[in-house]
Design an enzyme around this catalytic site. Structure first.
Site, PDB file in Angstrom:
ATOM      1  N   HIS A  90       3.434   8.267  -0.189  1.00 15.01           N
ATOM      2  CA  HIS A  90       4.125   8.500   0.462  1.00 15.01           C
ATOM      3  C   HIS A  90       3.149   8.999   1.968  1.00 15.01           C
ATOM      4  CE1 HIS A  90       7.923   9.803  -1.587  1.00 15.01           C
ATOM      5  NE2 HIS A  90       7.136  10.678  -2.379  1.00 15.01           N
TER       6      HIS A  90
ATOM      7  N   CYS B  27       5.515   5.401   4.455  1.00 15.25           N
ATOM      8  CA  CYS B  27       6.515   5.209   5.405  1.00 15.25           C
ATOM      9  C   CYS B  27       5.754   5.492   6.183  1.00 15.25           C
ATOM     10  CB  CYS B  27       7.650   6.204   4.952  1.00 15.25           C
ATOM     11  SG  CYS B  27       8.714   6.410   4.255  1.00 15.25           S
TER      12      CYS B  27
END
Length: 497
Positions: A180, A222
């Site tokens: 992430h 991301c």
């Protein structure tokens, strides 16, 4: 199935189940001629060639650092990505002594793993876990250890194998990270996160030590472009590609209910779109012929998901682009089995993907569905879903309210979300960003991997000269009545900064 449709359907289903608590899968359509090199089967195993020499065809040593920046079975895909990458390098002749692997190592032997002791990264793939060196696992997977390993600083590493990148001026280095991320940050299973400003300084220090010839970095996360946007110098002999630009999500793939779907016994995503794109490309090409640029263009096309960028992302490149014509074998090695492969990429195209930040909810929901009857385990799974969604809503509303208190009720939300123009870094003062994160978490609870997306809000607070005192006052007003015990930074392993 579009991600937004899944999220809406998930919420509707959750409400229905919560109310109740209070009172033939479609087969994936695969081209029959497609067989991935890791696909199970005795014929494929028997045909496996001996590894290539580590330093064939050029003077120097190949080094690699592979980082899975998460933990937990719901994040299965990140460790699967890294294990798969390691297999590719090993088959390419990169010596184990020159590969450093960071992974929490809580997936292969997890009680939820339907195939104990194995990890797969493809719906029809074989085990990618066997033979992967576990250099830094569990609490050893930290930003500090990663930086020390990259710099070759053996005295600075804590625990683990002690292996570092002890490279020389003629050597090539490959870094791959999967997890992430958020604006300016990359996740780590042990806090604090990796911040872009610190990472760039480490890369500059590595370059100043004259301890490598060229370096290639691949980043799956991301907003991964924000790690390098406006920060990455072009004179370090380092080329970077990222799964997404500075303002968009990256995507999980091979997820339950999607097409292609993992085997029915799996309740979590097996891979990430950018990651499987470059790895499946490397496995089906002769890397003595394919260039860095060739792979970038192919991965860029696949990761855009046929230009459906609401379910795909823009692969970006940063740093020194002058050596993109170099062959990939210099960094990933060469597998003799691919010597006669023509450069025609063959892959099963995913029909849909799942937003990285929603993949954990998908896993929790599939776990709930998997449990039979009305049991304590099933009720516990439902409470976990409800608590997670409630904390997400709390983070959303708290950040929004802080923006209104700091910038005014009319301009607050827009001021927090504003993205700087291309070529500018996320924030001018990285220390300020870290301080604002700590202030927020002290009053409002841990950001969690979901809340990483709000790093741009904290950056804009810094860029607009908001004082620490004003941020503290706004955080107290926004979160003073919130019981953050469950989501306290102390409960979650520390502050994100």
């Amino acid at each position: 199935m579009a991600a937004r449709c899944w999220v809406w359907g998930f919420v509707v289903a959750l409400l229905a189940v919560a109310a109740a608590a209070d009172g033939e899968e479609e087969e994936g359509k695969w081209e029959p001629l497609i067989r991935m090199p890791t696909e199970e089967g005795d014929d494929a195993e028997a045909a496996a060639p001996a590894p290539a020499p580590a330093a064939a065809d050029y003077g120097g040593t190949r080094w690699a650092v592979l980082v899975a920046g998460s933990s937990g079975y719901g994040n299965y895909r990140h460790q699967a990505d890294v294990c798969h990458a390691c297999q590719i390098l090993q088959k390419g002749g990169v010596k184990e002594e020159n590969i450093v692997v960071f992974m929490y190592d809580d997936i292969a032997h997890n009680i939820l793993n339907p195939r104990p002791g194995t990890i797969i990264n493809h719906p029809k793939g074989g085990d990618v876990y066997a033979g992967v060196p576990k250099d830094y696992t569990g609490h050893q997977v930290t930003t500090e250890n990663f930086f020390a390993v990259l710099l070759g600083n053996k005295t600075a590493v804590t625990g683990g194998s002690g292996k570092v990148i002890d490279s020389k001026p003629e050597d090539h280095i490959f870094i791959y990270y999967s997890d992430h991320g958020g604006p300016g940050v990359l996740g780590m299973p042990n806090l604090p996160y990796l911040y872009a400003g610190d990472f760039i300084k480490v890369l500059q220090k590595k370059h100043a030590s004259n301890s490598y010839s060229k370096m290639v970095i691949y980043v799956e996360a991301c907003e991964s472009g924000s790690i390098f946007e406006g920060l990455m110098p072009e004179n370090l002999n380092i080329y970077v590609t990222t799964a997404s630009n500075a303002v968009e999500n990256s995507w999980g793939t091979y997820c339950p209910g999607e097409e292609p779907s993992p085997p029915p016994e799996y309740i979590t995503c097996l891979g990430d779109m950018y990651s499987v794109a470059w790895m499946e490309d490397s496995e089906t090409h002769n890397l003595k012929k394919e260039t860095i640029e060739d792979q970038y263009e192919l991965v860029k096309k696949r990761t855009s998901n046929a230009n459906k960028l609401n379910e795909g992302s823009h692969v970006m490149e940063y740093g020194d682009k002058t050596f993109k014509d170099e062959k990939l074998f210099l960094y990933q090695g060469f597998n003799p089995a691919n010597g006669n492969i023509t450069n025609e990429l063959i892959w099963p195209v995913p029909k849909a993907t799942v937003n990285q930040r929603d993949a954990d909810l998908l896993f929790m929901w599939k776990r709930y569905e998997q449990l039979n009857g009305v049991s304590e385990d099933k009720l516990r799974a439902l409470r976990e879903i409800e608590d997670t969604i409630a904390h997400r809503k709390h983070l959303d509303s708290s950040i929004d309210f802080i923006g209104k208190l700091v910038f005014g009720f009319e301009n607050g939300p827009l001021a927090l979300e504003a993205a700087r123009s291309s070529g500018q870094p996320l924030v001018d003062n990285w220390d300020c960003l870290k301080k604002m994160v700590r202030i927020f978490e002290s009053q409002c609870g841990s950001l969690t991997q979901y809340g990483m997306k709000y790093m741009r809000a904290f950056a804009n607070i810094c860029n607009n000269g908001v004082s620490e005192a004003k941020m503290m006052e706004a955080s107290i007003n926004a979160c003073g009545r919130y019981n953050s015990a469950r989501w306290s930074p102390m409960t979650e392993g520390g502050h994100s900064a």
